[in-house]
Structure formats: structure tokens, C-alpha cells
Write a protein that holds these residues in place. Structure first.
Motif, PDB file in Angstrom:
ATOM      1  N   VAL A 106       0.804  -1.226   0.000  1.00 44.29           N
ATOM      2  CA  VAL A 106       0.000   0.000   0.000  1.00 44.29           C
ATOM      3  C   VAL A 106       0.836   1.275   0.000  1.00 44.29           C
ATOM      4  CG1 VAL A 106      -1.986  -1.140   1.029  1.00 44.29           C
ATOM      5  CG2 VAL A 106      -0.347   0.022   2.506  1.00 44.29           C
ATOM      6  N   SER A 107       2.081   1.215   0.453  1.00 44.58           N
ATOM      7  CA  SER A 107       2.925   2.417   0.438  1.00 44.58           C
ATOM      8  C   SER A 107       3.094   2.984  -0.975  1.00 44.58           C
ATOM      9  CB  SER A 107       4.283   2.127   1.068  1.00 44.58           C
ATOM     10  OG  SER A 107       4.166   1.917   2.453  1.00 44.58           O
ATOM     11  N   PRO A 108       3.324   2.138  -2.011  1.00 47.93           N
ATOM     12  CA  PRO A 108       3.430   2.697  -3.365  1.00 47.93           C
ATOM     13  C   PRO A 108       2.123   3.323  -3.858  1.00 47.93           C
ATOM     14  CG  PRO A 108       4.425   0.504  -3.273  1.00 47.93           C
ATOM     15  CD  PRO A 108       3.691   0.704  -1.985  1.00 47.93           C
ATOM     16  N   VAL A 109       0.989   2.870  -3.325  1.00 50.52           N
ATOM     17  CA  VAL A 109      -0.297   3.477  -3.694  1.00 50.52           C
ATOM     18  C   VAL A 109      -0.335   4.924  -3.210  1.00 50.52           C
ATOM     19  CG1 VAL A 109      -2.797   3.362  -3.384  1.00 50.52           C
ATOM     20  CG2 VAL A 109      -1.481   1.248  -3.643  1.00 50.52           C
ATOM     21  N   LEU A 110       0.143   5.168  -1.988  1.00 46.46           N
ATOM     22  CA  LEU A 110       0.170   6.526  -1.465  1.00 46.46           C
ATOM     23  C   LEU A 110       1.153   7.405  -2.226  1.00 46.46           C
ATOM     24  CD1 LEU A 110      -1.456   5.140   0.838  1.00 46.46           C
ATOM     25  CD2 LEU A 110      -0.323   6.712   2.404  1.00 46.46           C
ATOM     26  N   ARG A 111       2.263   6.814  -2.668  1.00 49.79           N
ATOM     27  CA  ARG A 111       3.225   7.612  -3.444  1.00 49.79           C
ATOM     28  C   ARG A 111       2.629   7.996  -4.803  1.00 49.79           C
ATOM     29  NH1 ARG A 111       7.910   9.699  -3.012  1.00 49.79           N
ATOM     30  NH2 ARG A 111       8.138   8.878  -0.922  1.00 49.79           N
ATOM     31  N   THR A 112       1.872   7.095  -5.406  1.00 52.36           N
ATOM     32  CA  THR A 112       1.174   7.426  -6.651  1.00 52.36           C
ATOM     33  C   THR A 112       0.152   8.530  -6.415  1.00 52.36           C
ATOM     34  OG1 THR A 112       1.478   5.176  -7.477  1.00 52.36           O
ATOM     35  CG2 THR A 112      -0.250   6.491  -8.517  1.00 52.36           C
ATOM     36  N   ALA A 113      -0.577   8.435  -5.301  1.00 55.74           N
ATOM     37  CA  ALA A 113      -1.542   9.483  -4.952  1.00 55.74           C
ATOM     38  C   ALA A 113      -0.843  10.823  -4.764  1.00 55.74           C
ATOM     39  CB  ALA A 113      -2.299   9.101  -3.681  1.00 55.74           C
ATOM     40  N   SER A 114       0.342  10.806  -4.177  1.00 55.13           N
ATOM     41  CA  SER A 114       1.123  12.023  -3.994  1.00 55.13           C
ATOM     42  C   SER A 114       1.423  12.668  -5.334  1.00 55.13           C
ATOM     43  CB  SER A 114       2.421  11.702  -3.247  1.00 55.13           C
ATOM     44  OG  SER A 114       3.280  12.815  -3.237  1.00 55.13           O
TER      45      SER A 114
END
Length: 378
Positions: A175-183
């Protein structure tokens, strides 16, 4: 007893955090905004992990992205508060305290405003004394955990309709890469609250005392600014930084080349070269300074060492501020003398960073790290 953070603490937190930002770590003015808003609207309280019950919930307040001045980011103080509210709603339980994943220009202060508004305390613990490129590095050993966790993200450029609210459940590595994409989609910088764990876990796995270290460094810098030496006005500040951190100036010289690009994964990646010929030194960048090599390719410093560029006045410079022709001093604080968290001692966090940068990191970390890690300073 906890320490009520006041307006007198805002500038030291920003200044000390700016050194530990290691070339990244957000914006100083954003940090001042967060700190001043917090101390004017409430009474944020800094506490040690010993002041929490062992089963109290602790979450990490983070800012995700690479806001080097190349993106249209917008993040407001309320975004940090909303991220914590979303996390508490998803958990169905209150969060007792917020730690941060890293020190930085603004990240040292990420937990202050939610503390002032929601009553969550500011925990004197960090996922990493210095700033780092990936959330996993500050996740205090959770990066490889198969256990599901919850992460939230809030923020974005309102004028461009980029504002996002996100609640994600799953193993942190997924899920961490999902937040980076959202960023990246929000404009390059987004507020997050994530990875709730018990205080007993934090006590064993975080870098304890990390906020106090940033405050003490900032106080030393401010005290030194009124002093002058025969070596110039900035020498007293640089001396104070070296003395307080235990570090030294590894290299000084003129920047001869800068090759850093922003990627759609919200990373600034590349190199900065100081000097030329057989005196050239290369700084390897992934949002922050991750390694230093000499002209022959020998490694002089590697994350999680603190690596920071300072100008002639001792002012920390972010990667985005560097220009060819500038003269800089590179601070190096060896990892052997700072508290190390379980996150930076987790082998699983290094392969993605090594692949993105094209250099070795883990080998140097684990060849040189003392077997018994230091806990936080008293």
C-alpha cells in the motif's frame, strides 16, 4: 512529564530538522506554518514512549512526495488533521500519539497540528533520524510484514482539482506505493497518517529521542548565529552543527555538475558532482543524499549516515536549491553515532532503492553497522 511545545520551539525544530533533512524533508516555510498554527491553536505535547501505556496506539504522521520546487503541490495544515481523523475512523479506536517517519525541514513538525486539535500527543520517536526516500525506510520494521495495516492520505492542488482523500488497507509494502502514486497525482506532496502500532512496538523498533535531537540541534544553530569566528560568519554555525551532531565536513567545493530528474513515482533521482578530475566527489540522490563516492568510485558515506549540504553560512540546502557553480560543504554524521530504527536495519527496504538509483547501498549498511544498535540518547 511531557513538554508543551511553544512558539519558541518552532524555529529550532525547523532548523534542526533542516540539517537532518539530508537534502530533502519538505519545506522550511511549510514546517513553520505547521508549528505556528499548532502552538497558536492549542497545546501540542511532546512525550517520551515511557509516558504512554504499552497498548496505546501510535501512528506515523508523514508527508509523502518530492516537493523540490518542480511540482504544483499544495498541502494545508488541515490535511494532516484530516488524515489522522480518517485513520481513527478506519480503526474505530483513538490514536494516543503520533510519531514521524523522519526528521526534516517540515516533517519534524508533522504531528504538532493534529496534537493541538485532536489531542494526540507528539511522540519523541522517529522512524529515521534523517530523511529518506521511501515510506518503508521509516516504517520501523513493518516493510516486510504480511500483516494488513491502514494508511490514509489527504491533500492536493485544489485549483487544479487534484485534491485526494484516500484510505488503503493491506500489507505496508503493497500500500505504500499506492500513497506515493496518490502524492504524484495530487501535485507531488500529500499528508498521510499510517501504520498504527502499539507503543510497546515503537519502544523496541523506533529511533527514540529523534524529535529532541532535532530541537537541540536547532537551538545550537540559533545560538551560534550570533557568534563570529576569524574564519567567517558561517564558521560558528558549521562548527555548532558538527559539534552537536558528532559529524564532520567530509568535502567542500564547487558544484560542477547536477543531473537530477523528477520521476512519475514522485522521486528526484540523480547525482551532484563537487569538484573535478581526481578531486571530484559524487553525491547520489534519491530525494535525499543517499551516498557519497570519491573520484575513484570508493564509497565515503552511505545511508543511513546523515549526509547534508551546507552553504557558506551553514544553511542546509535541499537538492532542489543546488546549482552548478555553488560552493557547498557536505556534512557527514556516521550511522554508528545515531540511534538506528528497525526500518533502516531491514534488508527488504533496500532493493527498490538500489534498483532506482543504480548503486549499492545495503552492502555498506550491513557490512559496517555495529551488531548492537544504539537506542535513543538520554
Amino acid at each position: 512529564m511531557g513538554r508543551i511545545l511553544t512558539e519558541k520551539d518552532v524555529e529550532p525544530a525547523v532548523r534542526g530538522g533542516s540539517v537532518y533533512a539530508a537534502g530533502g524533508g519538505g519545506w522550511a516555510d511549510h514546517g513553520r506554518m505547521l508549528g505556528l498554527a499548532a502552538v497558536r491553536i492549542g497545546r501540542p505535547e511532546l512525550v517520551s514512549v515511557e509516558e504512554l501505556a504499552k497498548d496505546d496506539w501510535v501512528a506515523t504522521a508523514a508527508a509523502i512526495g518530492a516537493p523540490a520546487g518542480t511540482t504544483a503541490w499544495e498541502m494545508q495544515g488541515v490535511d494532516y488533521v484530516k488524515a489522522v481523523r480518517l485513520l481513527q475512523e478506519a480503526m474505530g479506536e483513538p490514536i494516543a500519539a503520533l510519531m514521524v517517519g523522519q526528521n526534516g525541514r517540515s516533517s519534524t513538525l508533522n504531528g504538532w497540528l493534529p496534537s493541538a486539535i485532536l489531542g494526540t500527543r507528539v511522540l519523541d520517536a522517529v522512524g529515521d533520524i534523517r530523511a529518506h526516500p521511501t515510506g518503508d525506510m521509516g516504517s520501523i520494521g513493518l516493510a516486510a510484514s504480511p500483516e494488513p495495516t491502514i494508511q490514509t492520505a489527504v491533500g492536493g492542488n485544489r485549483a487544479e482539482n487534484r485534491y485526494i482523500e484516500l484510505v488503503v488497507r493491506g500489507a505496508t509494502a503493497k500500500v505504500s506505493p499506492v500513497l506515493r502514486t496518490a502524492s504524484d497525482m495530487s501535485g507531488g506532496f500529500i499528508a498521510s497518517a499510517r501504520n498504527p502500532v502499539r507503543a510497546s512496538y515503537v519502544k523496541k523498533n523506533a529511533a527514540l529521542g529523534g524529535i529532541s535531537m532535532a530541537l537541540a540541534l536547532g537551538e545550537a544553530i540559533l545560538a551560534a548565529e550570533g557568534r563570529h569566528t576569524s574564519r567567517g560568519k558561517g564558521a560558528a554555525v558549521i562548527d555548532a552543527i558538527c559539534r552537536t551532531t558528532g559529524g564532520h565536513i567530509a568535502v567542500s567545493g564547487r558544484i560542477t555538475k547536477k543531473d537530477v530528474v523528477y520521476t512519475n513515482a514522485a522521486f528526484d533521482i540523480g547525482t551532484v558532482v563537487i569538484g573535478s578530475g581526481d578531486q571530484a566527489t559524487t553525491l547520489h540522490v534519491m530525494n535525499e543524499y543517499m551516498a557519497i563516492d570519491d573520484a575513484g568510485g570508493a564509497r565515503l558515506a552511505t545511508f543511513p549516515d546523515v549526509i547534508t549540504t551546507l552553504d557558506k553560512d551553514g544553511e542546509p540546502l535541499s537538492v532542489g536549491q543546488l546549482r552548478v557553480g555553488m560552493t557547498v560543504h557536505v556534512l557527514h554524521v556516521p550511522k554508528a553515532i545515531i540511534p538506528l530504527s528497525a526500518g533502516v536495519l531491514d534488508p527488504s527496504v533496500y532493493p527498490p532503492v538500489e534498483a532506482a538509483m543504480g548503486i549499492e547501498i545495503a552492502r555498506y549498511v550491513f557490512e559496517e553497522t555495529p551488531k548492537k544498535k544504539r537506542k535513543g540518547r538520554k
